[in-house]
Write an enzyme that holds these catalytic residues in place. Structure first.
Site, mmCIF file in Angstrom:
data_model
loop_
_atom_site.group_PDB
_atom_site.id
_atom_site.type_symbol
_atom_site.label_atom_id
_atom_site.label_comp_id
_atom_site.label_asym_id
_atom_site.label_seq_id
_atom_site.Cartn_x
_atom_site.Cartn_y
_atom_site.Cartn_z
ATOM 1 C CD GLN A 14 -2.364 1.419 2.659
ATOM 2 O OE1 GLN A 14 -1.853 0.937 3.684
ATOM 3 N NE2 GLN A 14 -3.872 1.619 2.622
ATOM 4 C CG ASP A 38 12.869 -14.246 2.696
ATOM 5 O OD1 ASP A 38 12.506 -13.796 3.752
ATOM 6 O OD2 ASP A 38 13.219 -15.468 2.793
ATOM 7 C CE1 TYR A 133 1.819 -4.610 12.219
ATOM 8 C CE2 TYR A 133 0.486 -3.239 13.516
ATOM 9 C CZ TYR A 133 1.166 -3.422 12.440
ATOM 10 O OH TYR A 133 1.372 -2.341 11.816
#
Length: 297
Positions: A14, A38, A133
């Site tokens: 985004q 990665d 999170y």
């Protein structure tokens, strides 16, 4: 914009998409997606950033952002959000480059009864965030700063694109307005709605100031959010009104009535004072930004 190369991590996400779309003329941008790098493997990071030169900048817009999934997928969340920034910071420190790392309001722990916007200095090192999170993002901030003390951390909040197909909150409200006669939205969580295009332009302004006259952003924690504050319900009503619909179709409910796997901060309004104190242009009021987002039909 100087001739430095900006290595954009998370270029397909985004924020990364918005950053690519708002890059200033003359900016040298090298985008990296998950196919190119990665973040949880040191060798992959080293190989991808092998061309990093002194004066270059790494902008980390990549993250594990599935807040609810992180409660059970904590290992991946900590590897992407915690280990990833540390590996990027190791690379910038070794090359004499700079890292700008994008973080979140979720790093702050709950503070019942708070009404004053959160400043960077309000982060209590002895108190952990409520969610996996948030804890993983805080771990990433700390690990990046430990590996490269010049790292600039930019915290933001409630970021949305707002397009008709966007999976974010504003995009979801656009679709629900067309699909349902009435909806209920939580009204006891308050934060800082931030239009991704405004955030992207702000980050480019920051990048343009780094290493310039009077730059004091090395090692700084900054907050870049839309001005003002709102609850999710207020934001949803503003979306409906902006679409010409009746905002009364949005009904207030409590967090307890809409339980989620991950706890959400009841109050996570971020102050933009650190941003303006660094000589940067404040992001516009969230209502004006929302109106601009809704024009993207």
């Amino acid at each position: 914009m100087s001739s430095r190369t900006v290595h954009l991590i998370g270029a397909a996400g985004q924020l990364g998409t918005a950053l690519r779309g708002t890059a200033p003329a003359g900016a040298v941008v090298r985008p990296y997606t998950s196919d190119d790098i990665d973040l949880v493997r040191r060798l992959s990071v080293r190989e991808a950033l092998a061309g990093l030169r002194p004066g270059d900048l790494v902008l980390n817009a990549a993250a594990y952002t599935a807040v609810d999934d992180a409660e059970t997928d904590w290992d991946l969340a900590f590897r992407v959000n915690g280990t990833g920034p540390a590996l990027l910071a190791e690379a910038t420190a070794d090359a004499g480059a700079r890292l700008v790392h994008v973080s979140t309001d979720y790093v702050f722990a709950a503070e019942p009864g708070r009404t004053a916007p959160l400043e960077p200095g309000d982060l209590d090192p002895a108190v952990e965030p409520e969610s996996v999170y948030g804890a993983s993002k805080l771990a990433g901030e700390r690990a990046a700063r430990a590996a490269d003390p010049s790292t600039t951390v930019v915290r933001t909040a409630w970021v949305y694109t707002g397009g008709p197909e966007s999976p974010d909150f504003v995009g979801t409200m656009r679709r629900l307005e067309a699909a349902r006669p009435e909806i209920s939205v939580v009204d006891d969580q308050r934060g800082s709605p931030t239009y991704v295009m405004d955030l992207a332009r702000g980050l480019w302004e920051l990048i343009g100031r780094i290493d310039g006259p009077g730059d004091g952003t090395a090692g700084a924690d900054l907050h870049a959010v839309g001005a003002g504050e709102a609850t999710w319900c207020q934001l949803a009503r503003a979306v409906f009104a902006g679409l010409g619909a009746d905002p009364g179709r949005v009904h207030a409910c409590t967090t307890a009535e809409y339980p989620r796997p991950a706890p959400r901060p009841a109050f996570s309004v971020l102050s933009g004072r650190s941003w303006t104190d660094a000589g940067l242009t404040p992001l516009r009021d969230w209502r004006s930004a929302l109106a601009a987002a809704l024009e993207n039909r």
